[in-house]
Enzyme design. Sequence first.
Site, short mmCIF file in Angstrom:
data_model
loop_
_atom_site.label_atom_id
_atom_site.label_comp_id
_atom_site.label_asym_id
_atom_site.label_seq_id
_atom_site.Cartn_x
_atom_site.Cartn_y
_atom_site.Cartn_z
N ALA A 98 -3.83 7.92 -4.78
CA ALA A 98 -2.44 7.47 -4.96
C ALA A 98 -2.53 6.03 -5.46
O ALA A 98 -2.79 5.11 -4.68
CB ALA A 98 -1.69 7.56 -3.65
N GLY A 115 0.83 -1.21 0.00
CA GLY A 115 0.00 0.00 0.00
C GLY A 115 0.86 1.25 0.00
O GLY A 115 2.06 1.18 -0.25
N ASN A 116 0.23 2.38 0.26
CA ASN A 116 1.00 3.61 0.39
C ASN A 116 0.36 4.47 1.47
O ASN A 116 -0.65 4.09 2.05
CB ASN A 116 1.09 4.35 -0.96
CG ASN A 116 -0.28 4.72 -1.49
OD1 ASN A 116 -0.99 5.53 -0.90
ND2 ASN A 116 -0.67 4.11 -2.61
N ARG A 117 0.93 5.62 1.74
CA ARG A 117 0.53 6.38 2.93
C ARG A 117 -0.62 7.35 2.68
O ARG A 117 -0.97 8.13 3.57
CB ARG A 117 1.75 7.12 3.49
CG ARG A 117 2.79 6.13 4.00
CD ARG A 117 4.06 6.82 4.43
NE ARG A 117 3.81 7.76 5.52
CZ ARG A 117 4.70 8.65 5.93
NH1 ARG A 117 5.86 8.73 5.34
NH2 ARG A 117 4.41 9.46 6.92
N SER A 118 -1.22 7.30 1.52
CA SER A 118 -2.32 8.24 1.25
C SER A 118 -3.50 7.97 2.19
O SER A 118 -3.93 6.83 2.36
CB SER A 118 -2.79 8.08 -0.20
OG SER A 118 -4.00 8.76 -0.38
#
Length: 426
Positions: A293, A227-230
């Site tokens: 994102a 995943g990512n931090r969005s």
Amino acid sequence: MDQVNSFQGRRIVLGVCGGIAAYKAIELCRQLVDAGAFVSVVMTESSKEFVGEATFSALSSEAVWSSLFAEQDPIPHTRLGQAADLIVVAPATARLISAYATGYSHDLLTNVLLATRAPVVICPAMHTEMWEHPAVQDNLKILSQRGVHVVDPEEGRLAGGDIGSGRLAGTERVLEAMRGVLSSSTPSGEVRGDEILEPSASGLHGLNVLVTAGGTREPIDPVRYIGNRSSGKQGHALAEEALARGAAVTLVTTTQIATSPAITCVSVDTAQEMHDAVMSRSATADGIVMAAAVADFAPSQIATEKLKKSDGAPMLEMHPTIDILAALGSCKPNGQTLVGFAAETQDVRENAERKLKDKQADILVVNDVAAPGVGFEFETNEVAILCAASEDRFVPLTDKRSVAAVVLDVVVSTRSAQEPVPSSGE
Ligand code: CTP
């Protein structure tokens, strides 16, 4: 603090269909009348199997209608439709939704819905199997693409004691959705004859806006993902701001953040799901804001069982995902405004300019996520807005809703700059 009464003096048509939830329309009617609205109730024939006309007559300020050929007014559907500030249908059955989607005007309520320019809020209520049926879902998709606001039903006890989704949204949620729509629309008193009012300079009245939000999650196995931090907060702020400006808003999101009931939410997880959800709705969108994102790579294989630590670190083979913004840019219909986002940590300006051009967007909103208080997870953001057709804008550190307001200001000014100038006729 006093809340502004959005219903005072507003003309509301309350459509009631034949379903067990018809009795809940009585409370909705009462609350609207108490709030100062002029409520005209339009009942379908089958709704009378569930509630009596006399109940609505006693409660509502205006006459109750159910026939196309009523004696007091030979063409009630055009009068009701033209005078309305808002039409709400609660409950809306599968049949009404189908008739409205296909333009089949077989009774007074469907005629009123077709003979209006007022915003429409539809509140479906039916059994879970019907609610989940592709025919119903496809019809609702058509309606929301046309700018109809759909208030999804809730989970709970249904007729016959079954439990599942399909129960009419609670009265407070319906009222909240109506308030959201009314707060951004023009009172009927300002409409004269066939004159169509121009949208305000800051408004998005009557436009379909599609927003994406959050970070996609690419599964590795049943419990792990890349995943990512969005956080999705900027995308959600954009969706709420677009709704407040009068747009019919669809939000494709990976987050669970609560949204206004009048926003059509589509939940997705992966880049591929987001791609499918966006592309199937893009043709009818006047504006698309890709604030999500989106993962650039996804694991090629998803393990069906949880990977065990004892088997050692997995070697993940990855494949590139489809670039949704670039796909949208390559087939952008005339009149559509496409907005991309970019979160950068270095060469911010250069990277943003390249993405604006390569992905054929009209506007690119860029932030330097290495700066304090900016971007992911924060309540605040600081952005530069690059525009293919006009001057750039810089928005210093502020809350995400204010950033959303400036982004949509740029969308509105880009659209008005693109509109053909009407000839003077001389
Ligand atoms: N985007 C997209 N689909 C992808 C990747 C990105 O639609 N598969 C969109 C994002 O929603 C955003 C814009 O493209 O609006 C820019 O995303 P970003 O991640 O900053 O750019 P990338 O093209 O992925 O480039 P890089 O990772 O090299 O910065």
